[in-house]
Design a protein around this motif. Structure first.
Motif, short mmCIF file in Angstrom:
data_model
loop_
_atom_site.label_atom_id
_atom_site.label_comp_id
_atom_site.label_asym_id
_atom_site.label_seq_id
_atom_site.Cartn_x
_atom_site.Cartn_y
_atom_site.Cartn_z
N LEU A 1 -47.96 13.18 -37.72
CA LEU A 1 -48.76 13.13 -36.49
C LEU A 1 -48.49 11.83 -35.73
O LEU A 1 -48.46 11.83 -34.50
CB LEU A 1 -50.25 13.26 -36.81
N SER A 2 -48.26 10.74 -36.45
CA SER A 2 -48.07 9.47 -35.76
C SER A 2 -46.71 9.38 -35.07
O SER A 2 -46.53 8.57 -34.17
CB SER A 2 -48.26 8.30 -36.72
N THR A 3 -45.73 10.19 -35.50
CA THR A 3 -44.43 10.12 -34.83
C THR A 3 -44.48 10.81 -33.47
O THR A 3 -43.62 10.59 -32.64
CB THR A 3 -43.32 10.84 -35.64
N GLY A 4 -45.47 11.69 -33.28
CA GLY A 4 -45.57 12.41 -32.01
C GLY A 4 -44.54 13.53 -31.87
O GLY A 4 -44.38 14.09 -30.79
N ILE A 5 -43.84 13.87 -32.94
CA ILE A 5 -42.88 14.97 -32.88
C ILE A 5 -43.67 16.26 -32.65
O ILE A 5 -44.70 16.49 -33.29
CB ILE A 5 -42.08 15.10 -34.20
N GLU A 6 -43.17 17.08 -31.73
CA GLU A 6 -43.86 18.34 -31.43
C GLU A 6 -43.82 19.24 -32.66
O GLU A 6 -42.74 19.48 -33.22
CB GLU A 6 -43.12 19.01 -30.27
N LEU A 7 -44.99 19.73 -33.09
CA LEU A 7 -45.03 20.49 -34.34
C LEU A 7 -44.22 21.78 -34.27
O LEU A 7 -43.75 22.29 -35.28
CB LEU A 7 -46.48 20.80 -34.74
N LYS A 8 -44.02 22.29 -33.05
CA LYS A 8 -43.21 23.51 -32.91
C LYS A 8 -41.74 23.26 -33.23
O LYS A 8 -40.96 24.17 -33.41
CB LYS A 8 -43.32 24.03 -31.47
N LYS A 9 -41.38 21.98 -33.25
CA LYS A 9 -39.98 21.63 -33.51
C LYS A 9 -39.78 21.11 -34.93
O LYS A 9 -38.81 20.42 -35.22
CB LYS A 9 -39.51 20.56 -32.50
N VAL A 10 -40.77 21.38 -35.77
CA VAL A 10 -40.66 20.93 -37.16
C VAL A 10 -40.62 22.16 -38.06
O VAL A 10 -41.38 23.10 -37.87
CB VAL A 10 -41.87 20.05 -37.56
N ALA A 11 -39.71 22.15 -39.02
CA ALA A 11 -39.67 23.24 -39.99
C ALA A 11 -39.75 22.64 -41.38
O ALA A 11 -39.15 21.60 -41.65
CB ALA A 11 -38.39 24.05 -39.84
N ILE A 12 -40.53 23.29 -42.23
CA ILE A 12 -40.68 22.81 -43.61
C ILE A 12 -40.13 23.85 -44.57
O ILE A 12 -40.47 25.04 -44.46
CB ILE A 12 -42.15 22.54 -43.95
N VAL A 13 -39.27 23.42 -45.46
CA VAL A 13 -38.65 24.35 -46.40
C VAL A 13 -39.00 23.90 -47.82
O VAL A 13 -38.88 22.72 -48.14
CB VAL A 13 -37.11 24.35 -46.23
N SER A 14 -39.47 24.83 -48.63
CA SER A 14 -39.78 24.51 -50.02
C SER A 14 -39.11 25.51 -50.94
O SER A 14 -38.90 26.67 -50.58
CB SER A 14 -41.28 24.61 -50.28
N GLY A 15 -38.82 25.06 -52.14
CA GLY A 15 -38.34 25.98 -53.16
C GLY A 15 -39.51 26.43 -54.01
O GLY A 15 -40.66 26.41 -53.57
N ILE A 16 -39.23 26.80 -55.24
CA ILE A 16 -40.28 27.32 -56.12
C ILE A 16 -40.95 26.17 -56.87
O ILE A 16 -40.30 25.17 -57.17
CB ILE A 16 -39.65 28.32 -57.12
N GLY A 17 -42.19 26.35 -57.16
CA GLY A 17 -42.92 25.35 -57.94
C GLY A 17 -44.23 25.01 -57.30
O GLY A 17 -44.52 25.46 -56.19
N CYS A 18 -45.02 24.20 -57.99
CA CYS A 18 -46.31 23.82 -57.44
C CYS A 18 -46.12 23.09 -56.12
O CYS A 18 -46.82 23.34 -55.14
CB CYS A 18 -47.06 22.94 -58.43
N SER A 19 -45.16 22.18 -56.07
CA SER A 19 -44.90 21.43 -54.84
C SER A 19 -44.36 22.35 -53.76
O SER A 19 -44.50 22.07 -52.57
CB SER A 19 -43.91 20.30 -55.07
#
Ligand code: SF4
Ligand code: SF4
Ligand code: SF4
Lengths: 83, 301
Positions: free
Chosen positions: B44-62
């Motif tokens: 949030l502090s970087t001010g990057i537009e959230l629509k331009k952020v993608a989060i990728v996760s593999g398997i696991g609790c994290s």
């Protein structure tokens, strides 16, 4: 004089105690009451010492507590309707 | 227990969470959620537009982090978060692509991808939550499980020395390498913010307690006890040579920002070398809502 306070969403809490342990001014304690899932949520044992720094909120893995500062002018919570 | 006040109370972290998915599945005393707070504030502090952020996760609790964050999020097969994220970044270089996954997923199952993404200096931020075990699959020893630790697959203690991930990605050429524990919430936030504003392969290792599947068998059955243990054993050494930062059971935990170097990233090199032969992808359909689907692209029905 308290400069802030915390909002606790009791039902999200899992009683891990991170907020209690890492509050710099030791404001919080775990309540003896249970929430619906059987965990003990925190409450303000010493509310006057709260600075509203939200370190408790930073530590909470379950987004269940949030520390906020009172607006400067009043320094005290005004009477109001909002929780 | 909140006081009655006349101004709205809003936790900014909720802005990036899918609140309908909360409470999380994480165990009491698990540290993954704490790292998410640091990430939320940093983002949030970087001010990057959230629509331009993608989060990728593999398997696991994290790996559940992608499902809890309100951005374009992808939960992919075990170990394959980095290759998926690489494709995402190459196809749409405007995106800020974050890989948020665990040590078992990123370094054991997907270890090869980790090495090569660092070597290519692929423009990704990789947050590796290291709980030193395969947690979700039942507490098996991972490459990061410290020697002598008890796990379901090493009941007499592990015979293998653990992997020092920071050293590995540094050697492979990552442009930014840091390590914190979830006890260091503020430092972690600052480092994540710094990493989000940098280019190239950025790697942040976050040590996190797993009371249920690691701690219980290794005298740290309580997340809070593990947090206090981090507090006691951690030593901040910014710029430490990564070969000196191995994590040994019961030993010192070296934390800090270890590597911050400038090195051209994959996309920059690709564009340079291809020169006039480089053609960016045409605008994607949703960026130009009026265009819609062209008639000739439609099937014959
Ligand atoms: S806001 Fe700060 S002072 Fe108040 S309870 Fe939370 S950690 Fe303690
Ligand atoms: S840190 Fe959060 S989950 Fe843990 S006891 Fe405090 S409010 Fe409950
Ligand atoms: S098994 Fe371990 S890592 Fe997974 S949610 Fe529980 S404490 Fe966290």
């Amino acid at each position: 004089m308290a400069r802030g306070s915390v909002a606790v969403t009791t039902e999200r809490c899992k009683g891990c105690g991170f907020c209690v342990e890492f509050c710099p001014t030791k404001v919080l304690a775990l309540s003896s009451a249970f929430n619906a899932k059987g965990y003990h949520a925190p409450y303000m044992e010493d509310p006057d010492k709260c600075s509203g720094c939200n370190l408790c909120g930073m530590y909470c893995p379950d987004f269940a507590i949030y520390g906020y500062r009172f607006p400067k002018e009043t320094g005290e919570p005004a009477e109001g309707k909002q929780q | 227990m909140s006081t009655t006040v006349d101004f709205p109370i809003h936790n900014p972290v909720e802005d990036i969470l899918r609140m309908d998915r909360i409470p999380t599945i994480w165990c009491p005393g698990c540290g993954i959620g704490t790292s998410v707070n640091s990430f939320a504030y940093a983002l949030l502090s970087t001010g990057i537009e959230l629509k331009k952020v993608a989060i990728v996760s593999g398997i696991g609790c994290s790996g559940r982090v992608s499902g809890y964050t309100k951005m374009d999020s992808f939960h992919v097969t075990h170990g394959r978060a980095i290759p998926f994220a690489t494709g995402l970044k190459l196809a749409n270089p405007e995106l800020t692509v974050v890989v948020y996954s665990g040590d078992g997923d990123l370094t054991s199952i997907g270890g090869n991808h980790l090495i090569h993404a660092a070597r290519r200096n692929m423009d990704l931020l990789v947050v590796c939550v290291n709980n030193m075990i395969y947690a979700m699959t039942g507490g098996q020893a991972a490459a990061t499980t410290p020697g002598a630790a008890i796990s379901t697959t090493t009941p007499y203690g592990s015979f293998e020395p653990e992997l020092n991930i920071a050293h590995l990605v540094d050697a492979a050429g990552a442009s930014f390498v840091a390590r914190w524990t979830v006890f260091h919430v503020k430092m972690l936030e600052k480092t994540m913010k710094e990493a989000l504003s940098k280019k190239g392969f950025r790697f942040i290792e976050v040590l996190s307690p797993c009371p249920t599947l690691y701690g219980r068998r290794n005298n740290l059955a309580d997340g809070l006890a593990a947090m206090k243990d981090y507090k006691e054993r951690s030593k901040i050494r910014n710029g430490a040579p990564t070969h000196e930062t191995a994590l040994v059971q019961g030993g010192e935990i070296v934390v800090g920002k270890f590597v911050d170097r400038e090195r051209p990233d994959y996309l920059t090199l690709m564009r340079q070398q291809l020169g006039a032969n480089y053609h960016p992808l045409p605008p994607q359909p949703d960026e130009n809502p009026e265009a819609g689907v062209a008639k000739e692209d439609c099937c014959s029905c």
